[in-house]
Design an enzyme around this catalytic site. Structure first.
Site, PDB file in Angstrom:
ATOM      1  N   HIS A   1      -7.575  -4.848   5.274  1.00 57.67           N
ATOM      2  CA  HIS A   1      -6.934  -5.902   4.513  1.00 57.67           C
ATOM      3  C   HIS A   1      -5.629  -6.439   4.792  1.00 57.67           C
ATOM      4  CE1 HIS A   1     -10.231  -6.831   1.739  1.00 57.67           C
ATOM      5  NE2 HIS A   1     -10.456  -5.658   1.820  1.00 57.67           N
TER       6      HIS A   1
ATOM      7  N   ASP B   1     -12.691  -9.961   0.671  1.00 57.04           N
ATOM      8  CA  ASP B   1     -13.778  -9.762  -0.222  1.00 57.04           C
ATOM      9  C   ASP B   1     -14.146 -10.839  -1.281  1.00 57.04           C
ATOM     10  OD1 ASP B   1     -13.331  -6.995   0.692  1.00 57.04           O
ATOM     11  OD2 ASP B   1     -11.911  -6.591  -1.025  1.00 57.04           O
TER      12      ASP B   1
ATOM     13  N   GLU C   1     -20.748  -2.391   1.769  1.00 61.44           N
ATOM     14  CA  GLU C   1     -20.006  -3.205   1.201  1.00 61.44           C
ATOM     15  C   GLU C   1     -20.157  -4.460   1.451  1.00 61.44           C
ATOM     16  OE1 GLU C   1     -15.700  -0.616   0.908  1.00 61.44           O
ATOM     17  OE2 GLU C   1     -15.645  -2.617   1.741  1.00 61.44           O
TER      18      GLU C   1
ATOM     19  N   HIS D   1     -17.411  -7.333   1.517  1.00 56.62           N
ATOM     20  CA  HIS D   1     -16.255  -7.498   2.420  1.00 56.62           C
ATOM     21  C   HIS D   1     -16.569  -8.125   3.738  1.00 56.62           C
ATOM     22  CE1 HIS D   1     -12.458  -5.324   4.134  1.00 56.62           C
ATOM     23  NE2 HIS D   1     -13.292  -5.584   5.498  1.00 56.62           N
TER      24      HIS D   1
ATOM     25  N   SER E   1      -6.100  -0.071   6.616  1.00 55.74           N
ATOM     26  CA  SER E   1      -7.063  -1.272   5.861  1.00 55.74           C
ATOM     27  C   SER E   1      -7.325  -2.427   6.688  1.00 55.74           C
ATOM     28  CB  SER E   1      -6.540  -1.363   4.568  1.00 55.74           C
ATOM     29  OG  SER E   1      -7.320  -2.177   3.979  1.00 55.74           O
TER      30      SER E   1
ATOM     31  N   ALA F   1      -5.232   4.667  -0.620  1.00 57.42           N
ATOM     32  CA  ALA F   1      -5.422   4.576   0.785  1.00 57.42           C
ATOM     33  C   ALA F   1      -4.042   5.022   1.504  1.00 57.42           C
ATOM     34  CB  ALA F   1      -5.924   3.279   1.215  1.00 57.42           C
TER      35      ALA F   1
ATOM     36  N   GLN G   1       0.728  -1.283  -0.185  1.00 60.24           N
ATOM     37  CA  GLN G   1      -0.019   0.128  -0.030  1.00 60.24           C
ATOM     38  C   GLN G   1       0.950   1.383   0.013  1.00 60.24           C
ATOM     39  OE1 GLN G   1      -3.195  -0.427  -0.218  1.00 60.24           O
ATOM     40  NE2 GLN G   1      -3.416   1.958  -0.644  1.00 60.24           N
TER      41      GLN G   1
END
Ligand SMILES: [Zn+2]
Length: 268
Positions: A180, A187, A239, A242, A178, A173, A152
């Site tokens: 993630h 996801d 979402e 997610h 996150s 981002a 990231q």
């Protein structure tokens, strides 16, 4: 009768403009500003593709912008199953999950890509969830799990260098915030009858598969982390794709409380 004729003509005109063997291409913007590329093969075959990375990043960035630097705290339990990361709470610099593995499930992600990874406990639970879905008649696919802070950071810095700060801030981002990064999120998507996969979009929540997931994910330890109509609390738009692992006990408590994770953990 006249009305019916007009609508029929309109449909033919609309359908007609997509008749192109090479595939027509349209660009649409969803309500939350996510860009989708819509490619059509025939009037009745709509394949919606989205760049999930950019979509995720934009949403993460959006949430970033809602909080000021001073509000941000670094979490002290980054390896725990109940770690909460959001716009005010970030992971420590250089954090990496300890036990990332690839769940034995179907993927819509390239082989060998780190996005196929999750923490071991979450990966096993995802296998159980997908098995449960299969028994109920639904084929789920994993699309995007782990993303390192390093990756990231590279994406963000690269965007700043090549496209400028403003563009980077809009589409990337800020690293560290996150879910993630934790290895506890995945996801998911479903295949389309016309080929390909549904994009990461709200429409998933309206499908039978998406509804099954919303009703049963907690039985396997997952929650829909960003529920509909709660973006003012979670900082994220709805979402349905997610999934966040909390373990069966905690996920069930959260699910039954009907609260967002922020409310449940008294962080709102
Ligand atoms: Zn996600």
């Amino acid at each position: 009768m006249k009305k019916i004729l007009i609508w029929t003509s309109l449909f033919i005109v609309l359908a007609g403009c997509t008749q192109d063997d090479q595939g027509a291409s349209l660009n649409a913007k969803s309500a939350d500003g996510v860009q989708f590329g819509i490619k059509t093969k025939s009037p009745l075959e709509l394949v919606v593709e989205s760049d999930d990375n950019e979509q995720e990043q934009e949403k993460e960035k959006e949430s970033e912008q809602n909080g000021s630097e001073a509000d941000v705290i670094t979490v002290d339990n980054p390896h725990e199953t109940d770690v909460i990361v959001n716009k005010q709470r970030r992971l420590p610099e250089g954090f990496e999950p300890k036990d990332l593995v690839e769940p034995n499930v179907s993927f819509n992600a390239p082989e060998g890509n780190p996005k196929r990874l999750m923490k071991k406990e979450a990966a096993q639970a995802l296998e159980d969830l997908f098995e449960g879905a299969k028994n109920a008649g639904f084929d789920l696919y994993a699309q995007s799990g782990y993303r390192s802070i390093e990756t990231q950071t590279w994406i963000y810095n690269n965007n700043v260098e090549t496209k400028g700060q403003e563009h980077a801030d809009k589409y990337s981002a800020v690293p560290g915030h996150s879910e993630h990064h934790t290895g506890l999120a995945m996801d998911i998507t479903i295949p389309l009858e016309t080929g390909g996969f549904l994009g990461l979009e709200e429409a998933l929540g309206e499908t039978d598969a998406g509804q099954w997931v919303a009703e049963h994910a907690h039985e396997y330890g997952f929650v829909i982390r960003y529920p509909e109509g709660k973006s003012h609390i979670t900082g994220y738009e709805y979402e349905p794709w997610h999934l966040r692992y909390f373990g069966i006990e905690l996920a069930t408590e959260i699910h039954e409380s009907r609260l967002t994770v922020e409310e449940f953990f008294d962080l709102y």
